[in-house]
Enzyme design. Structure first.
Site, short mmCIF file in Angstrom:
data_model
loop_
_atom_site.label_atom_id
_atom_site.label_comp_id
_atom_site.label_asym_id
_atom_site.label_seq_id
_atom_site.Cartn_x
_atom_site.Cartn_y
_atom_site.Cartn_z
CG ASP A 92 -19.33 -52.81 20.20
OD1 ASP A 92 -18.70 -53.65 19.54
OD2 ASP A 92 -18.81 -52.10 21.08
CG LEU A 93 -19.01 -58.55 23.35
CD1 LEU A 93 -20.22 -59.01 24.14
CD2 LEU A 93 -18.27 -59.78 22.79
CG ASP A 94 -15.04 -56.43 23.25
OD1 ASP A 94 -15.26 -57.24 24.16
OD2 ASP A 94 -14.53 -56.75 22.17
CB THR A 104 -13.52 -57.38 26.82
OG1 THR A 104 -14.11 -56.54 25.87
CG2 THR A 104 -14.41 -58.56 27.14
CE LYS A 154 -11.84 -48.56 26.10
NZ LYS A 154 -12.38 -47.70 27.14
N GLY A 155 -12.68 -50.87 19.69
CA GLY A 155 -13.43 -51.01 18.44
C GLY A 155 -12.56 -51.37 17.24
NE ARG A 168 -7.32 -61.45 17.74
CZ ARG A 168 -7.76 -62.70 17.58
NH1 ARG A 168 -6.93 -63.62 17.12
NH2 ARG A 168 -8.99 -63.04 17.88
CB SER A 224 -18.78 -58.06 18.37
OG SER A 224 -17.46 -58.09 18.89
CB ALA A 225 -14.44 -55.77 15.74
CB SER A 226 -14.50 -59.64 19.59
OG SER A 226 -13.83 -60.70 20.24
CG ASN A 239 -11.41 -64.18 21.34
OD1 ASN A 239 -11.14 -65.36 21.18
ND2 ASN A 239 -10.54 -63.21 21.15
CE LYS A 298 -18.45 -52.99 15.11
NZ LYS A 298 -18.67 -53.13 16.56
CD GLU A 325 -19.88 -49.76 18.10
OE1 GLU A 325 -19.10 -49.31 18.95
OE2 GLU A 325 -19.62 -50.75 17.42
CG ASP A 326 -17.56 -49.03 23.31
OD1 ASP A 326 -17.79 -49.75 22.33
OD2 ASP A 326 -16.50 -49.08 23.96
C1 BG6 Z 1 -13.40 -55.15 19.57
C2 BG6 Z 1 -12.61 -54.49 20.67
O1 BG6 Z 1 -14.70 -55.41 20.00
O2 BG6 Z 1 -12.79 -56.38 19.18
C3 BG6 Z 1 -11.16 -54.32 20.22
O3 BG6 Z 1 -13.17 -53.24 21.00
C4 BG6 Z 1 -10.58 -55.65 19.78
O4 BG6 Z 1 -10.42 -53.76 21.28
C5 BG6 Z 1 -11.47 -56.25 18.69
O5 BG6 Z 1 -9.27 -55.48 19.29
C6 BG6 Z 1 -10.97 -57.62 18.20
O6 BG6 Z 1 -11.08 -58.54 19.24
P1 BG6 Z 1 -10.49 -60.01 19.20
O7 BG6 Z 1 -11.15 -60.68 20.39
O8 BG6 Z 1 -10.93 -60.64 17.91
O9 BG6 Z 1 -9.03 -59.91 19.32
MG MG Z 2 -16.92 -51.54 21.63
#
Ligand code: BG6
Ligand code: MG
Length: 216
Positions: free
Chosen positions: A6-8, A14, A42-43, A46, A113-115, A117, A144, A168-169
């Site tokens: 996982d990233l964040d 972040t 967290k996790g 968006r 990662s779910a992000s 970004n 997730k 994972e956190d």
């Molecule tokens: C997860 C974070 O990794 O990514 C969440 O833990 C965040 O807090 C999610 O909402 C989505 O991120 P992003 O960058 O696509 O808005």
């Molecule tokens: Mg995380």
């Protein structure tokens, strides 16, 4: 043996930047969003994060899909501005070293990662070259605790799920790893991450020997 990260909250903190951007959105909507509220994000994806924020402000169900998309976009614009200033100093303790050790040992390494970004963040931290595969929020349709992100990571590495370990956190991420049939190591406390095989405070506590024990 393969590792999925996982990233964040695992490689970088972040959450503080997400918090600034969400708090400012809440302020514009006329309510306060606390650090404790932020823990619930967290996790979480968006749009699901936005729903939680609106619930905190007592505004659930008050906006159209279009308005919510605009709010999430506004938050993301501010967030992207913040993360575009990040430097490799912000990599969490032990992360770069452990990733480097895994690669040197020929162990597959992927991001899960779910992000949306994630690529920007990995580039800012100069960590992207340490990954064999990057699966992020732009490549999955189910958040997730659905295991999709990790199953796609395993597939990209050409690995069976049982030959993968997830770091994972977030409780939802640990559940995703379990549902995907993978080993998992929690970054944080066993009180929250009870489904993990074991927990560490940071990747500075990880060694390849400790990892190997899970696969015996
Ligand atoms: C997860 C974070 O990794 O990514 C969440 O833990 C965040 O807090 C999610 O909402 C989505 O991120 P992003 O960058 O696509 O808005
Ligand atoms: Mg995380």
């Amino acid at each position: 043996m393969n590792c999925l990260f996982d990233l964040d909250g695992v490689l970088v903190d972040t959450a503080k930047y997400h918090y600034i951007a969400w708090k400012n959105l809440a302020k514009r909507l006329g309510f306060d969003f606390t650090e404790q509220d932020n823990e619930r994000l967290k996790g979480v994806s968006r749009m699901a994060s936005l729903e939680i924020l609106l619930e905190v402000g007592g505004l659930s169900g008050k906006f159209s899909e279009e308005e919510k998309n605009a709010m999430a976009a506004e938050k993301n614009t501010e967030y992207v501005k913040l993360i575009s200033q990040m430097t490799p100093d912000e990599i969490l303790p032990g992360a770069r070293q452990f990733l480097t050790d895994l690669r040197a040992a020929g162990i597959g390494v992927a991001l899960g990662s779910a992000s949306k970004n994630a690529q920007t963040i990995l580039d800012r931290l100069q960590l992207a070259p340490l990954f064999d595969a990057i699966i992020d929020g732009t490549k999955v349709s189910k958040a997730k605790p659905d295991p999709e992100v990790f199953l796609k990571g395993a597939e990209a590495l050409g690995a069976q799920p049982s030959d993968c370990c997830v770091f994972e956190d977030a409780a939802a991420g640990i559940e995703a790893a379990r549902r995907g049939g993978m080993h998992c190591i929690g970054i944080g406390t066993p009180a929250v991450l009870s489904q993990a095989d074991f927990c560490v405070n940071s990747l500075a506590e990880m060694t390849i020997d400790r990892l190997k024990q899970l696969f015996q």
